[in-house]
Design a protein around this motif. Structure first.
Motif, short mmCIF file in Angstrom:
data_model
loop_
_atom_site.label_atom_id
_atom_site.label_comp_id
_atom_site.label_asym_id
_atom_site.label_seq_id
_atom_site.Cartn_x
_atom_site.Cartn_y
_atom_site.Cartn_z
N SER A 1 12.02 15.80 -15.35
CA SER A 1 11.19 14.74 -16.35
C SER A 1 9.66 15.27 -16.20
O SER A 1 9.07 15.34 -17.39
CB SER A 1 11.22 13.22 -15.71
N LEU A 2 9.28 15.77 -15.28
CA LEU A 2 7.85 15.99 -14.95
C LEU A 2 7.52 17.38 -15.80
O LEU A 2 6.37 17.48 -16.52
CB LEU A 2 7.49 16.62 -13.52
N ILE A 3 8.51 18.36 -16.07
CA ILE A 3 8.22 19.56 -16.61
C ILE A 3 8.13 19.51 -18.20
O ILE A 3 7.50 20.10 -18.98
CB ILE A 3 9.05 20.83 -16.17
N ARG A 4 9.16 18.36 -18.67
CA ARG A 4 8.96 18.12 -19.96
C ARG A 4 7.84 17.38 -20.38
O ARG A 4 7.29 17.60 -21.53
CB ARG A 4 10.28 16.93 -20.36
N GLN A 5 7.38 16.44 -19.59
CA GLN A 5 6.20 15.94 -19.73
C GLN A 5 5.01 16.75 -19.89
O GLN A 5 3.99 16.87 -20.72
CB GLN A 5 5.97 14.87 -18.82
N ASP B 1 -1.17 12.66 0.14
CA ASP B 1 -2.94 12.93 -0.03
C ASP B 1 -2.93 13.37 -1.43
O ASP B 1 -3.20 14.45 -1.77
CB ASP B 1 -3.51 13.74 1.03
N GLU B 2 -2.74 12.52 -2.49
CA GLU B 2 -2.95 12.97 -3.88
C GLU B 2 -4.41 13.35 -4.21
O GLU B 2 -4.60 14.52 -4.57
CB GLU B 2 -2.79 11.79 -4.81
N GLU B 3 -5.29 12.55 -3.61
CA GLU B 3 -6.68 13.13 -3.99
C GLU B 3 -7.03 14.19 -3.10
O GLU B 3 -7.70 15.19 -3.94
CB GLU B 3 -7.72 11.89 -3.41
N GLY B 4 -6.56 14.56 -1.96
CA GLY B 4 -6.85 15.72 -1.30
C GLY B 4 -6.17 17.06 -1.96
O GLY B 4 -6.69 18.08 -1.97
N SER C 1 -0.37 14.63 -13.68
CA SER C 1 -0.91 13.26 -13.87
C SER C 1 -2.45 13.64 -14.24
O SER C 1 -3.02 12.95 -15.11
CB SER C 1 -1.00 12.40 -12.71
N TRP C 2 -3.20 14.15 -13.57
CA TRP C 2 -4.55 14.81 -13.73
C TRP C 2 -4.66 15.20 -15.23
O TRP C 2 -5.73 15.03 -15.92
CB TRP C 2 -4.96 15.85 -12.65
N PHE C 3 -3.98 16.20 -15.59
CA PHE C 3 -4.03 16.58 -16.86
C PHE C 3 -3.66 15.81 -18.06
O PHE C 3 -4.18 16.22 -19.04
CB PHE C 3 -2.96 18.08 -16.88
N GLY C 4 -2.91 14.71 -17.50
CA GLY C 4 -2.87 13.94 -18.62
C GLY C 4 -4.10 13.02 -19.25
O GLY C 4 -3.84 12.68 -20.56
N GLU C 5 -5.05 13.31 -18.47
CA GLU C 5 -6.40 12.64 -18.91
C GLU C 5 -7.57 13.44 -18.88
O GLU C 5 -8.54 13.36 -19.15
CB GLU C 5 -6.79 11.43 -17.99
N ARG D 1 0.76 -1.14 0.11
CA ARG D 1 -0.06 0.16 0.06
C ARG D 1 0.84 1.34 0.25
O ARG D 1 0.50 2.31 -0.53
CB ARG D 1 -0.86 -0.08 1.33
N LYS D 2 2.20 1.05 0.52
CA LYS D 2 2.92 2.23 0.38
C LYS D 2 3.74 2.60 -0.94
O LYS D 2 4.43 3.52 -1.17
CB LYS D 2 4.02 2.14 1.55
N LEU D 3 3.88 1.61 -1.82
CA LEU D 3 4.21 1.73 -2.98
C LEU D 3 3.32 2.72 -3.86
O LEU D 3 2.23 2.51 -3.75
CB LEU D 3 4.34 0.45 -3.55
N ARG D 4 4.12 3.52 -4.75
CA ARG D 4 3.46 4.19 -5.49
C ARG D 4 2.32 3.86 -6.57
O ARG D 4 3.04 2.43 -7.09
CB ARG D 4 4.39 5.31 -6.47
N LYS D 5 1.39 4.07 -7.22
CA LYS D 5 0.53 3.45 -7.85
C LYS D 5 1.09 3.30 -9.28
O LYS D 5 1.11 2.10 -10.24
CB LYS D 5 -0.96 4.10 -8.04
N LYS D 6 1.91 4.20 -9.60
CA LYS D 6 2.50 4.29 -11.08
C LYS D 6 4.21 4.37 -11.06
O LYS D 6 4.56 5.40 -10.46
CB LYS D 6 2.07 5.82 -11.94
N GLN D 7 4.80 3.24 -10.89
CA GLN D 7 6.12 3.15 -10.81
C GLN D 7 6.85 2.84 -12.42
O GLN D 7 7.90 3.22 -12.30
CB GLN D 7 6.31 1.93 -9.96
N THR D 8 6.10 2.76 -13.44
CA THR D 8 6.68 2.65 -14.60
C THR D 8 7.06 4.08 -15.07
O THR D 8 5.94 5.00 -15.10
CB THR D 8 6.00 1.94 -15.57
N VAL D 9 8.32 4.48 -15.76
CA VAL D 9 8.38 5.55 -16.22
C VAL D 9 8.40 5.66 -17.70
O VAL D 9 9.27 5.01 -18.14
CB VAL D 9 9.68 6.34 -15.53
#
Length: 263
Positions: free
Chosen positions: A215-219, A124-127, A183-187, A58-66
């Motif tokens: 990596s984030l700002i390029r994405q 708290d990502e959702e928060g 991540s939100w903006f991606g969808e 549960r402590k692992l990030r949901k998205k681990q693939t880059v």
């Protein structure tokens, strides 16, 4: 088994047999160098050959693939290409905002937040998505919200990136929240609320960039270039906001291969 291990892994600190007191107790602090070394041997012999880590999934990030893309940004729609002069002016304005923020950060940190402002915890990502974008956008409710005469309900429309809020965010939190919103903006579609927060977080991002921020700002820039092309109903104000983010990522943060270059 132990002798085999000894042959493959000779002791770095061999200890000859030594006369220890009959009352030698390995559980109490050693009194001599010989007792210390003997105690180390005893503890090493008790260690299991194989140790398995107990990991809480549960402590692992949901998205681990880059996913890394080496492609640049898509060109702006015809008639909406930003001029070089406009881009240079935006970089100058942005630089001034960052300097002012850094200069007055301590002052804004000392300002009291309103009683209705509760910043989520970093994990708290959702928060954070609800905090920045509001429950109306987060839940995709396309209706009017309440009676405007009663004031703005920030829980529903999202809190703006006030200086008293962003000044309290360290670099780890800035990067984390930026990741949540990208991540939100991606969808999802681009909104003014999202644009304001992206601009504010970029203004708080320290240089030189950490690898994850790089990596984030390029994405982010690539996603902005996709949205401005795919939008069927061209909105000049929205495309200008997307151009601005691409401009800051490419020209202020030195990602020149993503820049809108005049032909």
């Amino acid at each position: 088994m132990e002798s085999g291990v000894e042959e493959l892994m000779p002791r770095l600190l061999p200890v000859d047999d030594c006369d220890l007191a009959e009352d030698f107790d390995p559980t109490v602090p050693p009194r001599t160098p010989q007792e210390y070394l003997k105690r180390v041997q005893i503890e090493a012999a008790r260690c299991p050959d194989v140790v398995v880590a107990q990991i809480d999934p549960r402590k692992l990030r949901k998205k681990q693939t880059v996913n890394i893309s080496i492609s640049g940004c898509r060109s702006a729609p015809e008639g909406y290409f930003p001029t070089l002069k406009w881009q240079q002016q935006q970089v100058a304005n942005f630089s001034a905002v960052r300097q002012s923020l850094n200069k007055h950060r301590n002052h804004w940190q000392s300002q009291h937040l309103d009683s209705n402002v509760t910043m989520p915890k970093p994990e708290d990502e959702e928060g954070w998505k609800k905090f920045c974008l509001g429950e109306r956008i987060y839940s995709e409710i396309d209706t009017q919200f309440g009676d405007e005469s009663l004031g703005i309900d920030y829980i529903k429309v999202g809190f703006p990136p006030l200086l008293s809020i962003v000044s309290r965010m360290n670099q780890a939190t800035v990067t984390t929240v930026l990741e949540y919103l990208i991540s939100w903006f991606g969808e999802k579609k681009f909104t003014p609320e999202l644009g304001r927060w992206l601009y504010a977080l970029l203004a708080c991002l320290e240089k030189p960039l950490l690898p994850e921020a790089h990596s984030l700002i390029r994405q982010l820039a690539r996603r902005c270039s996709e949205v401005r092309v795919l939008e069927e109903n061209k909105n000049e104000e929205q495309i200008s906001a997307l151009n601005l983010i691409i401009c800051l990522v490419s020209r202020y943060f030195d990602q020149r291969d993503l820049a809108d270059e005049p032909s």
